[in-house]
Design a protein around this motif. Sequence first.
Motif, PDB file in Angstrom:
ATOM      1  N   ILE A 180       0.840  -1.204   0.000  1.00 20.12           N
ATOM      2  CA  ILE A 180       0.000   0.000   0.000  1.00 20.12           C
ATOM      3  C   ILE A 180       0.872   1.250   0.000  1.00 20.12           C
ATOM      4  O   ILE A 180       0.649   2.186  -0.778  1.00 20.12           O
ATOM      5  N   MET A 181       1.864   1.259   0.867  1.00 20.17           N
ATOM      6  CA  MET A 181       2.717   2.448   0.956  1.00 20.17           C
ATOM      7  C   MET A 181       3.573   2.652  -0.295  1.00 20.17           C
ATOM      8  O   MET A 181       3.907   3.783  -0.645  1.00 20.17           O
ATOM      9  N   GLY A 182       3.919   1.569  -0.986  1.00 21.50           N
ATOM     10  CA  GLY A 182       4.608   1.719  -2.265  1.00 21.50           C
ATOM     11  C   GLY A 182       3.740   2.500  -3.243  1.00 21.50           C
ATOM     12  O   GLY A 182       4.222   3.397  -3.959  1.00 21.50           O
ATOM     13  N   ASP A 183       2.428   2.163  -3.265  1.00 23.96           N
ATOM     14  CA  ASP A 183       1.488   2.897  -4.120  1.00 23.96           C
ATOM     15  C   ASP A 183       1.332   4.345  -3.661  1.00 23.96           C
ATOM     16  O   ASP A 183       1.281   5.268  -4.485  1.00 23.96           O
ATOM     17  N   VAL A 184       1.241   4.558  -2.352  1.00 23.41           N
ATOM     18  CA  VAL A 184       1.066   5.918  -1.818  1.00 23.41           C
ATOM     19  C   VAL A 184       2.264   6.798  -2.213  1.00 23.41           C
ATOM     20  O   VAL A 184       2.091   7.953  -2.632  1.00 23.41           O
ATOM     21  N   ILE A 185       3.455   6.244  -2.101  1.00 26.66           N
ATOM     22  CA  ILE A 185       4.656   7.006  -2.479  1.00 26.66           C
ATOM     23  C   ILE A 185       4.629   7.339  -3.968  1.00 26.66           C
ATOM     24  O   ILE A 185       4.997   8.444  -4.386  1.00 26.66           O
ATOM     25  N   ASP A 186       4.159   6.390  -4.786  1.00 28.47           N
ATOM     26  CA  ASP A 186       4.006   6.661  -6.218  1.00 28.47           C
ATOM     27  C   ASP A 186       3.041   7.828  -6.465  1.00 28.47           C
ATOM     28  O   ASP A 186       3.303   8.696  -7.308  1.00 28.47           O
ATOM     29  N   VAL A 187       1.937   7.837  -5.727  1.00 26.94           N
ATOM     30  CA  VAL A 187       0.947   8.910  -5.886  1.00 26.94           C
ATOM     31  C   VAL A 187       1.550  10.259  -5.489  1.00 26.94           C
ATOM     32  O   VAL A 187       1.354  11.271  -6.175  1.00 26.94           O
ATOM     33  N   ILE A 188       2.291  10.271  -4.377  1.00 26.08           N
ATOM     34  CA  ILE A 188       2.918  11.533  -3.930  1.00 26.08           C
ATOM     35  C   ILE A 188       3.859  12.063  -5.007  1.00 26.08           C
ATOM     36  O   ILE A 188       3.878  13.260  -5.313  1.00 26.08           O
ATOM     37  N   ARG A 189       4.624  11.172  -5.616  1.00 23.55           N
ATOM     38  CA  ARG A 189       5.537  11.594  -6.693  1.00 23.55           C
ATOM     39  C   ARG A 189       4.751  12.161  -7.869  1.00 23.55           C
ATOM     40  O   ARG A 189       5.133  13.174  -8.460  1.00 23.55           O
ATOM     41  N   ASP A 190       3.640  11.488  -8.223  1.00 22.67           N
ATOM     42  CA  ASP A 190       2.815  11.967  -9.338  1.00 22.67           C
ATOM     43  C   ASP A 190       2.205  13.339  -9.026  1.00 22.67           C
ATOM     44  O   ASP A 190       2.116  14.209  -9.901  1.00 22.67           O
ATOM     45  N   ILE A 191       1.776  13.519  -7.783  1.00 25.64           N
ATOM     46  CA  ILE A 191       1.214  14.818  -7.376  1.00 25.64           C
ATOM     47  C   ILE A 191       2.265  15.917  -7.542  1.00 25.64           C
ATOM     48  O   ILE A 191       1.988  16.999  -8.062  1.00 25.64           O
ATOM     49  N   GLN A 192       3.494  15.615  -7.129  1.00 26.57           N
ATOM     50  CA  GLN A 192       4.578  16.594  -7.202  1.00 26.57           C
ATOM     51  C   GLN A 192       4.834  17.054  -8.631  1.00 26.57           C
ATOM     52  O   GLN A 192       5.147  18.210  -8.882  1.00 26.57           O
ATOM     53  N   TYR A 193       4.720  16.118  -9.569  1.00 25.19           N
ATOM     54  CA  TYR A 193       5.034  16.447 -10.967  1.00 25.19           C
ATOM     55  C   TYR A 193       3.773  16.615 -11.823  1.00 25.19           C
ATOM     56  O   TYR A 193       3.845  16.592 -13.048  1.00 25.19           O
ATOM     57  N   HIS A 194       2.636  16.775 -11.150  1.00 28.77           N
ATOM     58  CA  HIS A 194       1.358  17.060 -11.824  1.00 28.77           C
ATOM     59  C   HIS A 194       1.047  16.043 -12.926  1.00 28.77           C
ATOM     60  O   HIS A 194       0.632  16.397 -14.023  1.00 28.77           O
ATOM     61  N   CYS A 195       1.268  14.763 -12.597  1.00 29.04           N
ATOM     62  CA  CYS A 195       1.037  13.725 -13.616  1.00 29.04           C
ATOM     63  C   CYS A 195       0.207  12.565 -13.064  1.00 29.04           C
ATOM     64  O   CYS A 195       0.399  11.412 -13.465  1.00 29.04           O
ATOM     65  N   THR A 196      -0.684  12.856 -12.129  1.00 29.73           N
ATOM     66  CA  THR A 196      -1.569  11.788 -11.640  1.00 29.73           C
ATOM     67  C   THR A 196      -2.446  11.302 -12.800  1.00 29.73           C
ATOM     68  O   THR A 196      -2.769  12.053 -13.712  1.00 29.73           O
ATOM     69  N   GLY A 197      -2.786  10.044 -12.742  1.00 33.57           N
ATOM     70  CA  GLY A 197      -3.614   9.449 -13.792  1.00 33.57           C
ATOM     71  C   GLY A 197      -2.828   9.026 -15.012  1.00 33.57           C
ATOM     72  O   GLY A 197      -3.406   8.644 -16.030  1.00 33.57           O
ATOM     73  N   ARG A 198      -1.488   9.029 -14.918  1.00 32.49           N
ATOM     74  CA  ARG A 198      -0.683   8.722 -16.112  1.00 32.49           C
ATOM     75  C   ARG A 198      -0.816   7.254 -16.526  1.00 32.49           C
ATOM     76  O   ARG A 198      -0.679   6.919 -17.699  1.00 32.49           O
ATOM     77  N   ILE A 199      -1.063   6.339 -15.570  1.00 33.63           N
ATOM     78  CA  ILE A 199      -1.268   4.925 -15.923  1.00 33.63           C
ATOM     79  C   ILE A 199      -2.678   4.545 -15.485  1.00 33.63           C
ATOM     80  O   ILE A 199      -2.944   4.386 -14.288  1.00 33.63           O
ATOM     81  N   SER A 200      -3.573   4.423 -16.432  1.00 34.70           N
ATOM     82  CA  SER A 200      -4.953   4.102 -16.079  1.00 34.70           C
ATOM     83  C   SER A 200      -5.260   2.670 -16.513  1.00 34.70           C
ATOM     84  O   SER A 200      -4.393   1.803 -16.481  1.00 34.70           O
ATOM     85  N   CYS A 201      -6.459   2.417 -16.959  1.00 30.95           N
ATOM     86  CA  CYS A 201      -6.856   1.069 -17.360  1.00 30.95           C
ATOM     87  C   CYS A 201      -6.060   0.632 -18.592  1.00 30.95           C
ATOM     88  O   CYS A 201      -5.939   1.387 -19.561  1.00 30.95           O
ATOM     89  N   THR A 202      -5.502  -0.571 -18.536  1.00 32.85           N
ATOM     90  CA  THR A 202      -4.714  -1.082 -19.665  1.00 32.85           C
ATOM     91  C   THR A 202      -5.457  -2.187 -20.419  1.00 32.85           C
ATOM     92  O   THR A 202      -4.852  -2.904 -21.214  1.00 32.85           O
ATOM     93  N   CYS A 203      -6.760  -2.326 -20.167  1.00 34.49           N
ATOM     94  CA  CYS A 203      -7.562  -3.359 -20.853  1.00 34.49           C
ATOM     95  C   CYS A 203      -8.099  -2.803 -22.173  1.00 34.49           C
ATOM     96  O   CYS A 203      -9.274  -2.443 -22.268  1.00 34.49           O
TER      97      CYS A 203
END
Length: 428
Positions: free
Chosen positions: A312-335
């Motif tokens: 869970i915290m690995g994902d949370v850290i990823d989100v924090i990084r995305d927030i910092q660089y204004h790129c949240t949502g960069r990897i969405s559904c891959t189906c």
Amino acid sequence: MNQERVVKAGLLGLGTVGSGVYKLVEHQKDEMAMKAGAGLKIQKILVHNMNKKREGVDQSLLTDKWEDIINDDEIEIVIEVMGGIEPARTMILEALHAGKNVVTANKDLVATHGHELLEAAEERGVDFLFEAAVAGAIPIIRPLKQCLAANEIQEVIGIVNGTTNFILTRMIEEGMDFDDALALATELGYAEADPTADIEGLDAGRKVAIMASIAFHSRVTFDDVYTEGITKITAKDVEYAEEFGDVIKLLGVAHNTEGGIEVAVHPMMIPKEHPLASVRDSFNAVFVHSDAADDTMFYGRGAGELPTASAIMGDVIDVIRDIQYHCTGRISCTCYRETPIKNFKEVKNKFYIRMLVDNKPGVLAAIASVFGVHKVSIARVIQKTKADDAAELVIVTEAVKEKHLEDALEHLVDMDTTREIGTVIREY
């Protein structure tokens, strides 16, 4: 890096996993800004019972009102560890629609409603991450989505339920019967008071649906997964497996074939040389075969307070990084594909069949004839005589469609010389 910036999160649930998340946040708080580019603060924790004493948790963070989290504009990440479909689904959808990023460990929800949640995240350009929904601490979602993204993946098979693997390990190594091994697993805390979801393969089925969807870029839900548990496995079957140079494991199996996606959970005899055969006790492992990377295997703790909190915290850290660089949502559904799910009755498997029959001339020939009529080829037969004029037969087949074996077994059950069809196990 902005060491002054602190990202605020709301935590939904403070059970075993929620407590682990809180502990890890506290443990990592001094280094979080260095690791993630910004600090992290748990702003609110949603709990069911406000009066329950919780050691080591700041009581001022607790709330039993969802509004305190969803209406707090400072909260940018919602971490859901409540489990179950509702109210988790409604809360996550509301959080995503409100522009909040979501991290969840909820395999039931992702396996059933993952597409809906990923679409909602994509609409708002926020992250929806769920590494902890499969195999606890083991990184598997991110490797399938990112590290192996250049591959065409043909096979994902895994031991993704620690309870059943613990039970089978005790049966293999100590000769225990299923009931005794289950009792030990319950006593040691590996099995729940109601172990149905584990021992009937339902828990593993949800995880395999998630992995297959990501690996094959096509939607697979829990309802698509054929599930069969380990309750019929006996110490005698374990002995036969040993004789064949195999071990019995409960496997989640997903294949990407020309005829569609094959996806199932069931016990399987696998050769001792296979990497999954050596995975013991409550450990999990996922084996992936792909065109470029060839064979890879991911191994580790599949459940527990801190192992799951780690994912869970690995994902949370990823989100924090995305927030910092204004790129949240960069990897969405891959189906992006619409590959059909193959009817399980059309899937081919090799089978081990243990049965009790009358010990008299002509019986084996009659059984072979029944198999022949139903297009089942026999690879080998072992006969061990027993008392009461009965013989125990073990028949191993070549690869055969599930429906043909099913028809053959129904025919055999109706024969006067058949006393019992014991265990039927697939072979890898």
